[in-house]
Design a protein around this motif. Structure first.
Motif, PDB file in Angstrom:
ATOM      1  N   LYS A  63      21.916  13.950  -1.345  1.00  0.00           N
ATOM      2  CA  LYS A  63      23.577  13.605  -0.087  1.00  0.00           C
ATOM      3  C   LYS A  63      22.626  12.438   0.770  1.00  0.00           C
ATOM      4  O   LYS A  63      23.681  11.754   0.601  1.00  0.00           O
ATOM      5  CB  LYS A  63      23.084  15.264   0.877  1.00  0.00           C
ATOM      6  CG  LYS A  63      23.964  16.279   0.338  1.00  0.00           C
ATOM      7  CD  LYS A  63      25.243  16.006  -0.048  1.00  0.00           C
ATOM      8  CE  LYS A  63      25.256  16.275   2.115  1.00  0.00           C
ATOM      9  NZ  LYS A  63      26.976  15.905   1.879  1.00  0.00           N
ATOM     10  N   ASP A 118      32.871  18.579 -12.583  1.00  0.00           N
ATOM     11  CA  ASP A 118      32.254  19.046 -11.562  1.00  0.00           C
ATOM     12  C   ASP A 118      31.758  20.138 -11.576  1.00  0.00           C
ATOM     13  O   ASP A 118      32.105  21.342 -12.077  1.00  0.00           O
ATOM     14  CB  ASP A 118      32.749  18.701 -10.503  1.00  0.00           C
ATOM     15  CG  ASP A 118      33.530  17.064 -10.076  1.00  0.00           C
ATOM     16  OD1 ASP A 118      32.581  16.368 -11.312  1.00  0.00           O
ATOM     17  OD2 ASP A 118      33.795  17.247  -9.154  1.00  0.00           O
ATOM     18  N   SER A 146      26.456  26.166  -5.738  1.00  0.00           N
ATOM     19  CA  SER A 146      25.599  27.099  -4.520  1.00  0.00           C
ATOM     20  C   SER A 146      26.460  28.479  -4.736  1.00  0.00           C
ATOM     21  O   SER A 146      28.029  28.542  -5.492  1.00  0.00           O
ATOM     22  CB  SER A 146      25.759  26.569  -3.067  1.00  0.00           C
ATOM     23  OG  SER A 146      27.455  26.605  -2.591  1.00  0.00           O
ATOM     24  N   TRP A 183      18.155  18.670  -2.734  1.00  0.00           N
ATOM     25  CA  TRP A 183      19.232  18.023  -2.449  1.00  0.00           C
ATOM     26  C   TRP A 183      20.015  17.713  -0.996  1.00  0.00           C
ATOM     27  O   TRP A 183      20.873  17.072  -1.237  1.00  0.00           O
ATOM     28  CB  TRP A 183      19.877  19.969  -1.406  1.00  0.00           C
ATOM     29  CG  TRP A 183      20.941  20.255  -1.457  1.00  0.00           C
ATOM     30  CD1 TRP A 183      21.459  19.511  -0.434  1.00  0.00           C
ATOM     31  CD2 TRP A 183      21.740  21.208  -1.759  1.00  0.00           C
ATOM     32  NE1 TRP A 183      22.946  20.647  -0.483  1.00  0.00           N
ATOM     33  CE2 TRP A 183      22.867  21.475  -1.025  1.00  0.00           C
ATOM     34  CE3 TRP A 183      22.017  22.033  -3.051  1.00  0.00           C
ATOM     35  CZ2 TRP A 183      24.261  21.417  -0.917  1.00  0.00           C
ATOM     36  CZ3 TRP A 183      23.061  22.806  -3.619  1.00  0.00           C
ATOM     37  CH2 TRP A 183      24.188  22.622  -2.579  1.00  0.00           C
ATOM     38  N   TYR A 188      29.603  24.865  -2.722  1.00  0.00           N
ATOM     39  CA  TYR A 188      29.080  23.645  -3.038  1.00  0.00           C
ATOM     40  C   TYR A 188      29.572  23.271  -4.495  1.00  0.00           C
ATOM     41  O   TYR A 188      28.202  24.025  -5.282  1.00  0.00           O
ATOM     42  CB  TYR A 188      28.205  23.050  -2.209  1.00  0.00           C
ATOM     43  CG  TYR A 188      28.253  23.527  -0.731  1.00  0.00           C
ATOM     44  CD1 TYR A 188      28.566  21.655   0.262  1.00  0.00           C
ATOM     45  CD2 TYR A 188      27.052  24.104   0.067  1.00  0.00           C
ATOM     46  CE1 TYR A 188      27.918  21.775   1.217  1.00  0.00           C
ATOM     47  CE2 TYR A 188      27.737  24.009   1.064  1.00  0.00           C
ATOM     48  CZ  TYR A 188      28.164  23.041   2.088  1.00  0.00           C
ATOM     49  OH  TYR A 188      28.028  23.099   3.563  1.00  0.00           O
ATOM     50  N   ASP A 196      28.296  13.145  -4.447  1.00  0.00           N
ATOM     51  CA  ASP A 196      27.805  13.954  -5.193  1.00  0.00           C
ATOM     52  C   ASP A 196      28.200  15.189  -5.092  1.00  0.00           C
ATOM     53  O   ASP A 196      27.548  16.109  -5.527  1.00  0.00           O
ATOM     54  CB  ASP A 196      27.018  13.018  -5.216  1.00  0.00           C
ATOM     55  CG  ASP A 196      27.204  11.922  -6.175  1.00  0.00           C
ATOM     56  OD1 ASP A 196      27.996  11.621  -6.246  1.00  0.00           O
ATOM     57  OD2 ASP A 196      26.402  11.141  -7.085  1.00  0.00           O
ATOM     58  N   ILE A 197      27.261  15.743  -3.562  1.00  0.00           N
ATOM     59  CA  ILE A 197      27.919  16.795  -3.235  1.00  0.00           C
ATOM     60  C   ILE A 197      28.973  17.217  -2.270  1.00  0.00           C
ATOM     61  O   ILE A 197      28.819  17.004  -1.087  1.00  0.00           O
ATOM     62  CB  ILE A 197      26.179  17.444  -2.055  1.00  0.00           C
ATOM     63  CG1 ILE A 197      25.539  17.603  -3.664  1.00  0.00           C
ATOM     64  CG2 ILE A 197      27.061  19.346  -1.943  1.00  0.00           C
ATOM     65  CD1 ILE A 197      24.062  17.856  -3.278  1.00  0.00           C
ATOM     66  N   PHE A 221      28.130  19.994  -7.027  1.00  0.00           N
ATOM     67  CA  PHE A 221      28.437  18.917  -7.671  1.00  0.00           C
ATOM     68  C   PHE A 221      29.141  17.864  -8.077  1.00  0.00           C
ATOM     69  O   PHE A 221      29.490  18.207  -9.656  1.00  0.00           O
ATOM     70  CB  PHE A 221      26.613  18.785  -8.577  1.00  0.00           C
ATOM     71  CG  PHE A 221      26.259  16.928  -8.886  1.00  0.00           C
ATOM     72  CD1 PHE A 221      25.899  16.803  -7.992  1.00  0.00           C
ATOM     73  CD2 PHE A 221      26.168  17.493 -10.251  1.00  0.00           C
ATOM     74  CE1 PHE A 221      24.817  15.554  -8.408  1.00  0.00           C
ATOM     75  CE2 PHE A 221      25.401  16.117 -10.681  1.00  0.00           C
ATOM     76  CZ  PHE A 221      24.693  15.071  -9.840  1.00  0.00           C
TER      77      PHE A 221
END
Length: 525
Positions: A114, A212, A216, A110, A171, A120-121, A173
């Motif tokens: 980042k 996307d 989470s 993760w 969250y 991307d997150i 991606f």
């Protein structure tokens, strides 16, 4: 044996919401056969399997069973590790996603995403259709409508699992940013997804446009906490997929294990989870600036009497039941011989008995038993010294030395074990035909020296067969090679040659049967 490159192979990790069934066993045996094949061929193999223990489905199932999630996971995970033992798997590691090393790895990937691709997150709100059973999100156009006996309508995922509408902070991606990169991967590395039909399926899916994905959740806590925001736990697939690099030492990318074994040579998974492995996983790795696995192999399902295994149908087969009925090696052989490359297979008791008796008891087993029995009885229990070989002798030995292994490597390296076994059994059939044609029982009186040569040729052919079948029927192959007095350090593929042929004069013990014949009256559990 010359040194060859490292070889890393994994199974999918099994979700701990129920006990192992035949489909789980098939995948593990399939992967084990490849791992054993590569070891026999001189590769430094790392073989990983394990259990996937986080997510909403596990939390709910644990609650339904009146247990805490970790307690429930401990019990079910043990059933899968026990399965690895009784299937005689040669795995080097058994990973659990509840282990501290995996929490560290999951948080690290993760953080790597980042760091390498900050955009991307991102934090947003998820609203959409979610299947607890699949631990997956689905778009409206992927859903079908179901109806219960009372006329209540509901929506179903492509797998038939019910979906529910979910809205929560999440969250995300930025998977949409990887559409072109993934399509380029599939085009430039067509071997990345096997078989071809699965690559075509995934390519079509990605060409349709990627959205996307939520990575989470906040409505349950059974998972790896999101770094820097522990109100969220990581979406189970980002967590679960990371196990493949956890197992080789990630996040320590400088470790000997990681440098030796990553990227993986094969991820072996069921066709129902290919999207997660062939779309999500490479995108996650690209985002984290990590190497991609070399190949994802998607196998089919095992049907029972022509029907998909289902608890509701009542046709779920437990692996242990088959082992109790047929024996371990016979079960391993049956599954590898009957399931074609990447396709669905079918299990039926009647055909299982027919295949096991035909190929193992009457085929290889009979060849070994009658050859070694004749040597023990007619040659004073000593491997005879051959005289001049004739054309028939040389043809059989040439098949064993020169033709068998090259063809076998091609098939096995593509996980076409059904075809590899078919070709191995051509030599078994040829050898049994050679016995009948040469009739060593008649030669005992007519030409005892010729009898010795014939029995030697057969014993030498059996030696080669014993070596090459070790990956599929390891316990039985050991029995064959031990009866021939083959040293343990002379049982890999490098010894399939004339140079290491049996030595005349070697004493053998009274032979014992290797593959018992099954009675058709026996019933499957």
């Amino acid at each position: 044996m010359a040194d060859k490159p490292p070889f890393y192979i994994t199974t999918a990790i099994d979700y701990v919401n129920g006990a192992p069934h035949l489909g789980h066993a098939y995948e593990k045996i399939l992967t084990d056969v490849m791992a054993r094949h590569k070891r026999l061929d001189g590769f430094d193999v790392m073989f990983l399997t394990g259990t996937d223990e986080h997510g909403q489905k596990v939390a709910k199932t644990a609650e339904e069973n009146g247990k805490e999630p970790k307690e429930f996971c401990d019990e079910i995970s043990k059933k899968f590790s026990n399965m690895a033992d009784y299937l005689n798997l040669s795995n080097d590691d058994f990973i659990r996603t509840t282990e501290p090393r995996h929490y560290e790895a999951s948080k690290a990937i993760w953080a790597a995403i980042k760091e390498n691709n900050p955009d991307d997150i991102y934090l947003g709100k998820y609203a959409g259709w979610y299947s607890v059973r699949d631990e997956g999100y689905f778009t409206e156009d992927e859903l079908t409508e179901g109806e219960d006996s009372e006329g209540n309508k509901f929506k179903l995922a492509p797998t038939g699992a019910p979906v529910e509408w979910v809205e929560e902070s999440s969250y995300f991606f930025r998977l949409s940013a990887y559409t072109d990169k993934l399509l380029d991967l599939y085009k430039t590395h067509p071997e990345f997804i096997a078989p071809d039909s699965r690559r075509n399926e995934i390519t079509s899916f990605v060409k349709g446009g990627l959205q996307d994905i939520s990575i989470s959740r906040t409505n349950f806590k059974w998972g790896v906490p999101v770094p820097g925001d522990e109100d969220h736990v990581m979406y189970v697939w980002l967590d679960a997929l990371t196990n493949y690099i956890t197992g080789v030492g990630y996040p320590d990318t400088g470790s000997d294990s990681y440098k030796k074994h990553w990227p993986a040579d094969f991820h072996v998974v069921g066709k129902d989870i290919i999207r997660f492995h062939c779309v999500y996983w490479p995108a996650f790795l690209m985002a984290a600036n990590l190497d991609l696995p070399k190949r994802i192999f998607a196998h089919g399902f095992i049907n029972v009497n022509g029907e998909k295994m289902s608890k509701s149908v009542g046709n779920v087969v437990a692996p242990k039941d088959l082992l109790d009925l047929y024996g371990l090696d016979a079960t391993r052989y049956l599954l590898m011989r009957e399931v074609s490359h990447g396709q669905d297979g079918n299990f039926s008791h009647e055909y299982a008995v027919q295949r096991i008796n035909s190929d193992l008891a009457n085929g290889l087993g009979n060849l070994v038993q009658r050859t070694l029995s004749m040597i023990y009885k007619n040659c004073d229990g000593v491997i005879p010294t051959p005289n001049d070989f004739n054309a028939e002798d040389n043809a059989l030995l040439d098949h064993a030395y020169a033709k068998l292994l090259p063809a076998m490597r091609i098939d096995c390296d593509e996980m076409r074990f059904n075809r590899a076994l078919e070709n191995i059994w051509k030599l078994v059939i040829e050898a049994n035909g050679y016995v009948d044609a040469q009739a060593p029982w008649a030669l005992k009186k007519e030409d005892p020296e010729r009898m010795k040569t014939v029995l030697y040729v057969l014993a030498e052919t059996i030696r080669v067969l014993g070596i090459v079948v070790q990956s599929v029927v390891p316990e039985s192959a050991v029995k064959i090679l031990t009866q021939l007095k083959i040293a343990e350090d002379q049982r890999d593929y490098s010894f399939v040659s004339k140079e290491y042929a049996l030595k005349g004069g070697t004493e053998i013990d009274q032979p014992e049967g290797v593959f018992p014949r099954l009675e058709t009256s026996e019933k499957a559990a």
